[in-house]
Design an enzyme around this catalytic site. Structure first.
Site, PDB file in Angstrom:
ATOM      1  N   GLY A  18       0.826  -1.206   0.000  1.00  0.00           N
ATOM      2  CA  GLY A  18       0.000   0.000   0.000  1.00  0.00           C
ATOM      3  C   GLY A  18       0.856   1.250   0.000  1.00  0.00           C
ATOM      4  O   GLY A  18       2.102   1.171   0.067  1.00  0.00           O
ATOM      5  N   ASP A  19       0.209   2.398  -0.153  1.00  0.00           N
ATOM      6  CA  ASP A  19       0.890   3.701  -0.118  1.00  0.00           C
ATOM      7  C   ASP A  19       1.908   3.863  -1.250  1.00  0.00           C
ATOM      8  O   ASP A  19       2.935   4.520  -1.092  1.00  0.00           O
ATOM      9  CB  ASP A  19       1.589   3.925   1.242  1.00  0.00           C
ATOM     10  CG  ASP A  19       0.666   3.621   2.402  1.00  0.00           C
ATOM     11  OD1 ASP A  19      -0.479   4.094   2.342  1.00  0.00           O
ATOM     12  OD2 ASP A  19       1.064   2.918   3.340  1.00  0.00           O
ATOM     13  N   GLY A  37       1.306   5.414  -3.963  1.00  0.00           N
ATOM     14  CA  GLY A  37       1.044   6.673  -4.681  1.00  0.00           C
ATOM     15  C   GLY A  37      -0.085   6.500  -5.695  1.00  0.00           C
ATOM     16  O   GLY A  37      -0.132   7.192  -6.710  1.00  0.00           O
ATOM     17  N   LYS A  38      -1.014   5.592  -5.391  1.00  0.00           N
ATOM     18  CA  LYS A  38      -2.099   5.298  -6.347  1.00  0.00           C
ATOM     19  C   LYS A  38      -2.977   6.520  -6.597  1.00  0.00           C
ATOM     20  O   LYS A  38      -3.376   6.775  -7.717  1.00  0.00           O
ATOM     21  CB  LYS A  38      -2.978   4.158  -5.810  1.00  0.00           C
ATOM     22  CG  LYS A  38      -2.272   2.823  -5.798  1.00  0.00           C
ATOM     23  CD  LYS A  38      -3.172   1.719  -5.284  1.00  0.00           C
ATOM     24  CE  LYS A  38      -3.407   1.791  -3.796  1.00  0.00           C
ATOM     25  NZ  LYS A  38      -2.250   1.545  -2.943  1.00  0.00           N
ATOM     26  N   ALA A  81      -8.053   2.901   3.558  1.00  0.00           N
ATOM     27  CA  ALA A  81      -7.251   3.492   2.485  1.00  0.00           C
ATOM     28  C   ALA A  81      -7.136   4.999   2.681  1.00  0.00           C
ATOM     29  O   ALA A  81      -8.006   5.626   3.269  1.00  0.00           O
ATOM     30  CB  ALA A  81      -7.914   3.208   1.143  1.00  0.00           C
ATOM     31  N   GLY A  82      -6.048   5.551   2.188  1.00  0.00           N
ATOM     32  CA  GLY A  82      -5.895   7.008   2.192  1.00  0.00           C
ATOM     33  C   GLY A  82      -5.212   7.392   0.897  1.00  0.00           C
ATOM     34  O   GLY A  82      -4.014   7.239   0.763  1.00  0.00           O
ATOM     35  N   HIS A  83      -5.996   7.828  -0.079  1.00  0.00           N
ATOM     36  CA  HIS A  83      -5.420   8.174  -1.380  1.00  0.00           C
ATOM     37  C   HIS A  83      -5.184   9.678  -1.444  1.00  0.00           C
ATOM     38  O   HIS A  83      -6.121  10.461  -1.480  1.00  0.00           O
ATOM     39  CB  HIS A  83      -6.323   7.689  -2.508  1.00  0.00           C
ATOM     40  CG  HIS A  83      -6.351   6.192  -2.619  1.00  0.00           C
ATOM     41  ND1 HIS A  83      -7.159   5.510  -3.471  1.00  0.00           N
ATOM     42  CD2 HIS A  83      -5.623   5.252  -1.966  1.00  0.00           C
ATOM     43  CE1 HIS A  83      -6.944   4.200  -3.332  1.00  0.00           C
ATOM     44  NE2 HIS A  83      -6.023   4.030  -2.422  1.00  0.00           N
ATOM     45  N   THR A 100      -5.706  -0.390  10.911  1.00  0.00           N
ATOM     46  CA  THR A 100      -6.036   1.038  10.969  1.00  0.00           C
ATOM     47  C   THR A 100      -7.225   1.272  11.913  1.00  0.00           C
ATOM     48  O   THR A 100      -7.607   2.413  12.143  1.00  0.00           O
ATOM     49  CB  THR A 100      -6.411   1.579   9.570  1.00  0.00           C
ATOM     50  OG1 THR A 100      -7.557   0.862   9.108  1.00  0.00           O
ATOM     51  CG2 THR A 100      -5.269   1.407   8.577  1.00  0.00           C
ATOM     52  N   ARG A 104     -22.431 -13.845   6.512  1.00  0.00           N
ATOM     53  CA  ARG A 104     -23.819 -13.620   6.083  1.00  0.00           C
ATOM     54  C   ARG A 104     -24.681 -12.957   7.151  1.00  0.00           C
ATOM     55  O   ARG A 104     -25.848 -13.268   7.328  1.00  0.00           O
ATOM     56  CB  ARG A 104     -24.430 -14.941   5.585  1.00  0.00           C
ATOM     57  CG  ARG A 104     -23.721 -15.405   4.324  1.00  0.00           C
ATOM     58  CD  ARG A 104     -23.795 -16.863   4.098  1.00  0.00           C
ATOM     59  NE  ARG A 104     -23.160 -17.613   5.153  1.00  0.00           N
ATOM     60  CZ  ARG A 104     -23.159 -18.938   5.219  1.00  0.00           C
ATOM     61  NH1 ARG A 104     -23.783 -19.629   4.291  1.00  0.00           N
ATOM     62  NH2 ARG A 104     -22.552 -19.564   6.195  1.00  0.00           N
ATOM     63  N   GLN A 124      -5.002  -0.332  -0.755  1.00  0.00           N
ATOM     64  CA  GLN A 124      -3.952  -1.121  -0.088  1.00  0.00           C
ATOM     65  C   GLN A 124      -2.963  -1.634  -1.157  1.00  0.00           C
ATOM     66  O   GLN A 124      -2.778  -0.963  -2.147  1.00  0.00           O
ATOM     67  CB  GLN A 124      -4.532  -2.275   0.738  1.00  0.00           C
ATOM     68  CG  GLN A 124      -5.268  -1.825   1.999  1.00  0.00           C
ATOM     69  CD  GLN A 124      -6.679  -1.370   1.731  1.00  0.00           C
ATOM     70  OE1 GLN A 124      -7.456  -2.071   1.119  1.00  0.00           O
ATOM     71  NE2 GLN A 124      -7.017  -0.204   2.209  1.00  0.00           N
ATOM     72  N   GLY A 174      -1.549   8.468  10.364  1.00  0.00           N
ATOM     73  CA  GLY A 174      -0.422   9.318  10.754  1.00  0.00           C
ATOM     74  C   GLY A 174       0.758   8.530  11.315  1.00  0.00           C
ATOM     75  O   GLY A 174       1.769   9.108  11.708  1.00  0.00           O
ATOM     76  N   LYS A 231       8.102   7.968  -6.776  1.00  0.00           N
ATOM     77  CA  LYS A 231       9.014   8.480  -5.749  1.00  0.00           C
ATOM     78  C   LYS A 231      10.500   8.145  -5.884  1.00  0.00           C
ATOM     79  O   LYS A 231      11.191   8.062  -4.864  1.00  0.00           O
ATOM     80  CB  LYS A 231       8.496   8.089  -4.361  1.00  0.00           C
ATOM     81  CG  LYS A 231       7.113   8.709  -4.069  1.00  0.00           C
ATOM     82  CD  LYS A 231       6.593   8.381  -2.692  1.00  0.00           C
ATOM     83  CE  LYS A 231       6.822   9.489  -1.703  1.00  0.00           C
ATOM     84  NZ  LYS A 231       6.123   9.290  -0.425  1.00  0.00           N
ATOM     85  N   GLY A 249       7.422  13.487  -8.496  1.00  0.00           N
ATOM     86  CA  GLY A 249       6.994  14.481  -7.510  1.00  0.00           C
ATOM     87  C   GLY A 249       5.498  14.355  -7.303  1.00  0.00           C
ATOM     88  O   GLY A 249       4.817  13.667  -8.064  1.00  0.00           O
TER      89      GLY A 249
HETATM   90  P1  IMP Z   1      -6.859  -2.998   8.304  1.00  0.00           P
HETATM   91  O1  IMP Z   1      -7.211  -3.327   6.900  1.00  0.00           O
HETATM   92  O2  IMP Z   1      -7.162  -1.594   8.694  1.00  0.00           O
HETATM   93  O3  IMP Z   1      -7.406  -3.980   9.298  1.00  0.00           O
HETATM   94  O4  IMP Z   1      -5.261  -3.143   8.449  1.00  0.00           O
HETATM   95  C1  IMP Z   1      -4.588  -4.367   8.200  1.00  0.00           C
HETATM   96  C2  IMP Z   1      -3.151  -4.100   7.782  1.00  0.00           C
HETATM   97  O5  IMP Z   1      -3.144  -3.455   6.511  1.00  0.00           O
HETATM   98  C3  IMP Z   1      -2.383  -3.173   8.716  1.00  0.00           C
HETATM   99  O6  IMP Z   1      -1.014  -3.549   8.691  1.00  0.00           O
HETATM  100  C4  IMP Z   1      -2.543  -1.807   8.069  1.00  0.00           C
HETATM  101  O7  IMP Z   1      -1.502  -0.936   8.410  1.00  0.00           O
HETATM  102  C5  IMP Z   1      -2.498  -2.188   6.618  1.00  0.00           C
HETATM  103  N1  IMP Z   1      -3.256  -1.258   5.765  1.00  0.00           N
HETATM  104  C6  IMP Z   1      -4.589  -1.164   5.642  1.00  0.00           C
HETATM  105  N2  IMP Z   1      -4.931  -0.234   4.737  1.00  0.00           N
HETATM  106  C7  IMP Z   1      -3.781   0.281   4.286  1.00  0.00           C
HETATM  107  C8  IMP Z   1      -3.485   1.272   3.293  1.00  0.00           C
HETATM  108  O8  IMP Z   1      -4.358   1.846   2.627  1.00  0.00           O
HETATM  109  N3  IMP Z   1      -2.150   1.530   3.106  1.00  0.00           N
HETATM  110  C9  IMP Z   1      -1.190   0.855   3.758  1.00  0.00           C
HETATM  111  N4  IMP Z   1      -1.420  -0.089   4.665  1.00  0.00           N
HETATM  112  C10 IMP Z   1      -2.709  -0.373   4.928  1.00  0.00           C
END
Ligand code: IMP
Length: 422
Positions: A13-14, A16-17, A40-42, A130, A144, A223, A301, A330, A412
């Protein structure tokens, strides 16, 4: 008839999608999310303001682009409402362009509490979730018991909600967890009301209609492949299929309707949360990557763990996804590194292998190939011809080792800091 292209992360994950989808969006009519949720945090830059999207697809800043939240996604109405309100403040109105699958599942306030209780009970073995309620919501889906977006229109929605909540309260009691569910309910139900103002659809029919009409559809993964529920380092994974196949089940498209598969990876690696990370640099080199790359979680964070590029893991992800084009992000973070390393194999108990081991506790020693750093700033560069020889050597090595061309190099965070290679 068109095909659905898929963009997904090849690491943890992360990668840069968000930025890359934003760059690709002008080529597409529809952007669709197919799995995951507000974990997710895009991150996107819009009018020089950094904006983070959690549930809403990354096509929102392109007027006219249709954004679909597919059936494979899990939605927290509270976070959904917060996202909508902050987009409205930026002047982005999604009433006509955002469509939500009726089959997507809802994250209840009690799912978040269950996530926290489950993590607390795991102690040292915690996943590093998270804590957005993702795991418990997918558990209710496969068990279900879940509540779906379409259910919010049902006359007995309240009863269904109370029934599931009470079930969760029982489990929380067993965990001996002090629950705080009611505190969030008012906001949650407000979010539900807001969702009703949007187009709630049978997204599988809509997506297939778009394809039949020749519309260009991009499926946006969340992810990364190494967090996949089946193929990641279980149990240190997320609870959905993050790989290409997840787009078929998370949107209702047949495998034959998949077109290009864009695989996105960072020029180094990061991971948030627990679990194996063979090339991790738990030292000042890793710290330097973290500082320059601003490697802190967009959702939580938390500082991200940093390390060198891992080709064993990258080749695995490319195999699982059938990647047709690579996108590297990056490399500019490595501008001031004299030496750059890439893991080409693992040594486990003295034997060299090019496979990820089943045993997540296996003592992996990465076998590195070293590259000379380019030692100059690359973010202003616009084409391949500008790129330093040392970076070209790095790029060509990855292409040769994976057998897939790197079509885009992002140098960048801004849209225009992107090199599209011939
Ligand atoms: P969960 O999906 O929030 O339960 O997290 C499970 C694992 O996936 C943990 O190690 C999180 O840090 C990681 N994770 C979940 N979503 C992301 C994401 O969007 N980016 C990076 N890591 C993620």
């Amino acid at each position: 008839m068109s095909k659905v292209d898929i963009l997904l992360g090849l690491q943890w994950g992360d990668e840069g999608k968000g930025k890359v989808v934003d760059v690709l969006t002008p080529n597409y009519d529809v952007i669709a999310r197919f799995q995951g949720g507000p974990n997710a945090g895009h991150s996107l830059e819009f009018n020089n303001i950094k904006h983070v999207l959690h549930t809403i697809p990354s096509g929102v800043f392109h007027p006219g682009c249709i954004n679909v939240i597919g059936n494979g996604v899990v939605i927290d109405p509270i976070i959904f409402a917060q996202e909508i309100h902050s987009l409205e403040k930026l002047g982005v109105n999604l009433r006509r362009t955002l469509k939500i699958s009726k089959k997507a599942h809802l994250i209840l306030p009690s799912h978040r509490e269950l996530d926290a209780a489950s993590e607390a009970a795991k102690g040292k073995g915690k996943i590093g979730s998270t804590l957005k309620g993702i795991g418990p919501t997918y558990m209710d889906k496969t068990g279900r018991n879940g509540i779906r977006v379409g259910d919010i229109l049902a006359h007995d929605f309240q009863e269904r909600y109370q029934f599931l909540k009470n079930k969760h309260k029982e489990i929380l009691r067993q965990y001996n967890y002090q629950s705080n569910i009611e505190q969030h309910e008012e906001e949650w139900f407000k979010g539900v009301e807001l969702m009703k103002e949007y187009d709630l659809i049978d997204s599988e029919y809509e997506i297939n209609k778009y394809i039949a009409q020749g519309k260009r559809v991009l499926a946006e993964g969340a992810q990364g492949s190494l967090l996949d529920i089946d193929f990641g380092s279980y149990p240190f994974v997320t609870s959905s299929n993050t790989i290409c196949a997840g787009a078929c089940t998370g949107l209702g498209i047949a495998p034959g309707k998949v077109g290009e598969v864009y695989g996105i990876f960072k020029a180094y690696c990061t991971r948030v949360g627990s679990g194996p990370f063979p090339t991790e640099l738990d030292n000042e080199v890793g710290e330097k990557i973290r500082q320059i790359g601003a490697e802190y979680g967009a959702t939580t964070g938390r500082p991200r763990r940093c390390g060198w590029l891992d080709l064993v893991a990258l080749r695995y992800a490319i195999m699982l996804n059938g990647v047709t084009q690579l996108i590297m992000t990056k490399p500019d973070v490595l501008d001031t590194f004299e030496t750059i390393k890439v893991a080409v194999a693992y040594r486990i108990n003295g034997a060299e292998t090019d496979r990820l081991p089943y045993d997540i506790n296996a003592p992996i020693e990465p076998v590195y190939k070293e590259f000379k750093g380019w030692m100059r700033e690359i973010s202003g560069f616009k084409s391949d011809d500008d790129l330093p020889d040392e970076l070209m050597a790095y790029i060509q090595f990855v292409e040769q080792e994976t057998g897939v061309p790197i079509k885009i190099v992002s140098v960048g965070p801004n849209r225009d800091e992107t090199i599209v290679r011939e």
